[in-house]
Every structure is written in C-alpha cells, then in structure tokens.
Design a protein around this motif. Structure first.
Motif, mmCIF file in Angstrom:
data_model
loop_
_atom_site.group_PDB
_atom_site.id
_atom_site.type_symbol
_atom_site.label_atom_id
_atom_site.label_comp_id
_atom_site.label_asym_id
_atom_site.label_seq_id
_atom_site.Cartn_x
_atom_site.Cartn_y
_atom_site.Cartn_z
ATOM 1 N N MET A 282 -2.470 12.392 -4.585
ATOM 2 C CA MET A 282 -3.136 11.090 -4.575
ATOM 3 C C MET A 282 -2.217 9.989 -5.108
ATOM 4 N N LEU A 283 -1.469 10.293 -6.183
ATOM 5 C CA LEU A 283 -0.542 9.299 -6.725
ATOM 6 C C LEU A 283 0.611 9.038 -5.768
ATOM 7 N N ARG A 284 1.059 10.071 -5.080
ATOM 8 C CA ARG A 284 2.116 9.849 -4.085
ATOM 9 C C ARG A 284 1.634 8.847 -3.037
ATOM 10 N N PHE A 285 0.377 8.961 -2.660
ATOM 11 C CA PHE A 285 -0.168 8.061 -1.630
ATOM 12 C C PHE A 285 -0.392 6.657 -2.186
ATOM 13 N N THR A 286 -1.085 6.563 -3.327
ATOM 14 C CA THR A 286 -1.448 5.238 -3.842
ATOM 15 C C THR A 286 -0.231 4.463 -4.343
ATOM 16 N N LEU A 287 0.640 5.126 -5.095
ATOM 17 C CA LEU A 287 1.841 4.439 -5.572
ATOM 18 C C LEU A 287 2.770 4.108 -4.412
ATOM 19 N N GLY A 288 2.879 5.024 -3.473
ATOM 20 C CA GLY A 288 3.733 4.777 -2.317
ATOM 21 C C GLY A 288 3.283 3.567 -1.531
ATOM 22 N N ALA A 289 1.978 3.426 -1.360
ATOM 23 C CA ALA A 289 1.454 2.292 -0.612
ATOM 24 C C ALA A 289 1.734 0.975 -1.324
ATOM 25 N N ARG A 290 1.683 0.964 -2.635
ATOM 26 C CA ARG A 290 1.872 -0.277 -3.393
ATOM 27 C C ARG A 290 3.344 -0.610 -3.620
ATOM 28 N N LEU A 291 4.192 0.398 -3.713
ATOM 29 C CA LEU A 291 5.587 0.149 -4.082
ATOM 30 C C LEU A 291 6.554 0.166 -2.897
ATOM 31 N N PHE A 292 6.301 1.006 -1.923
ATOM 32 C CA PHE A 292 7.333 1.295 -0.922
ATOM 33 C C PHE A 292 6.945 0.877 0.489
ATOM 34 N N GLY A 293 6.038 -0.092 0.620
ATOM 35 C CA GLY A 293 5.567 -0.473 1.938
ATOM 36 C C GLY A 293 6.346 -1.585 2.608
ATOM 37 N N GLY A 294 7.294 -2.196 1.903
ATOM 38 C CA GLY A 294 8.019 -3.339 2.465
ATOM 39 C C GLY A 294 9.070 -2.941 3.484
ATOM 40 N N ASP A 295 9.421 -3.889 4.361
ATOM 41 C CA ASP A 295 10.439 -3.641 5.380
ATOM 42 C C ASP A 295 11.818 -3.416 4.779
ATOM 43 N N ASP A 296 12.045 -3.940 3.563
ATOM 44 C CA ASP A 296 13.354 -3.818 2.937
ATOM 45 C C ASP A 296 13.439 -2.608 2.005
ATOM 46 N N VAL A 297 12.476 -1.696 2.105
ATOM 47 C CA VAL A 297 12.458 -0.492 1.267
ATOM 48 C C VAL A 297 12.261 0.731 2.150
ATOM 49 N N GLU A 298 13.083 1.751 1.923
ATOM 50 C CA GLU A 298 12.908 3.049 2.571
ATOM 51 C C GLU A 298 12.688 4.082 1.478
ATOM 52 N N CYS A 299 11.752 4.999 1.696
ATOM 53 C CA CYS A 299 11.394 5.932 0.628
ATOM 54 C C CYS A 299 11.212 7.345 1.154
#
Length: 206
Positions: A49-66
């Motif tokens: 769940m944290l992988r999903f929620t944190l990922g959505a808030r932190l790594f969703g930008g076009d200038d970020v790959e995760c």
C-alpha cells in the motif's frame, strides 16, 4: 512541523521534526540518466500500500523515473547491475530478508554515491533508527506528511539543479560548435559532449 527551508544534503543526522541532516556529500559519479533534468529513483518498501500511495505522490512527474524494490535484497541486486543507475534511493528500514540499515551499508560498500533517504516509522532516538541513520544515509525522515513534503522539496531541488546545468551545458556546446571551423573555413563538427549532472552537484544547489 518540517523545516522552513531545505538544508543541504548530509549524512547520518536527522531532525526530530522529520527534516534532513545538514552537511555535504562526497563526489558522486556522473550518470547518463541524469541528462536533461531526469531524476531516476529507486523506492525500497515492503508494504504494498505504501509503495502505491507514496509512489503516486512522489514519482508521478514526467521528469522522474522510478523503479521499485520490495526489500533490501532486491534493491542491492538492482544497483549491482549498474551502480550509477539511480540519483536518489528512498528506503524503508523495517523490511524482510534485508533491512534498510543492512541495505544502505551494502549499497555504499558497492560504491553507490547517490542520495539515500530513509523514511521510517522508527521513533527518533530508538536503536533501530540510530543504526539506520548511521548506515550511510544522507538523511532520514518520519513517515508523516512533513517527511513526505520534505522529500518532495529535495526532489524538486535536485531536478531543478539538473535541468539548469543541462541547459547551461547545451549552450556551451552550441557555442563551441559555432566557433569550430575546418581548413576550408566552414564550420566543422565538434565532438559531441554529453553533460550529465550528478546527485552531488544537485545537492550543492539545495
């Protein structure tokens, strides 16, 4: 509450408020993926769940790959394939097979010189948290809204620094090409220069 301003990245010291340590890091190798301000990250977290929620808030930008690892063992294997693959690693501490402290030590031992931020629910001053902070982290934040906001600001600062340096280098390369001529007086091809920005260079701009 978080700090009013983002301090420079530093290692092995955290704030009770969930801020990051002040200080500077050692020189990181330049990495191809950091061209044009792209920030490549690894999120190490065993909680789905944290992988999903944190990922959505932190790594969703076009200038970020995760990329994602479910524990320290997976993280070590990913970095072993390319020690310069990531600029930033966000890591939990309490994980199966290999915890965050063991993983951070392993990554530093392999030569990883990028930024490692711990994000943990371990109480400040607890033995587990102290061991985590001393394992080679650049900073450690709590799993709170203040800690999340702090990481977002660090990522913004790193991306902005990389973008600015890439733009400046592009201008220099164009100037060098325009000023290069061959024997017939026509403009010759200047050797292509790929300019990359390391996490260490970005940290100086925080």
């Amino acid at each position: 509450a978080g700090n009013a301003a983002t301090p420079p990245l530093g290692r092995a010291e955290s704030s009770d408020a969930g801020g990051m340590a002040a200080g500077t890091r050692g020189g990181a190798d330049l990495a191809d993926h950091e061209l044009h301000g792209v920030l490549r990250c690894l999120h190490v977290e065993d909680d789905q769940m944290l992988r999903f929620t944190l990922g959505a808030r932190l790594f969703g930008g076009d200038d970020v790959e995760c990329d994602v690892a479910e524990d320290g063992v997976e993280a070590v294997e990913l970095v072993r394939n390319d020690v310069n693959a990531y600029s930033l690693i966000l890591m939990d501490n309490q994980m199966p097979r290999m915890d965050g402290a063991q993983c951070a030590r392993a990554l530093r031992g392999m030569g990883f010189a990028g930024v490692i931020i711990g994000m943990t629910g371990d109480p400040s001053g607890s033995p587990d948290r102290i061991a985590f902070e001393d394992a080679g982290l650049d900073g450690c934040v709590d799993k709170t809204s203040a800690g999340l906001a702090y990481i977002q600001q660090v990522m913004l600062d790193m991306t902005s620094a990389a973008t600015g340096a890439a733009s400046a280098a592009e201008g220099e390369a164009e100037g060098a090409t325009a000023g290069t001529t061959d024997g017939s007086g026509t403009a010759g091809e200047a050797p292509g220069e790929v300019v990359v920005v390391s996490a260490n260079a970005a940290a100086t701009c925080l």
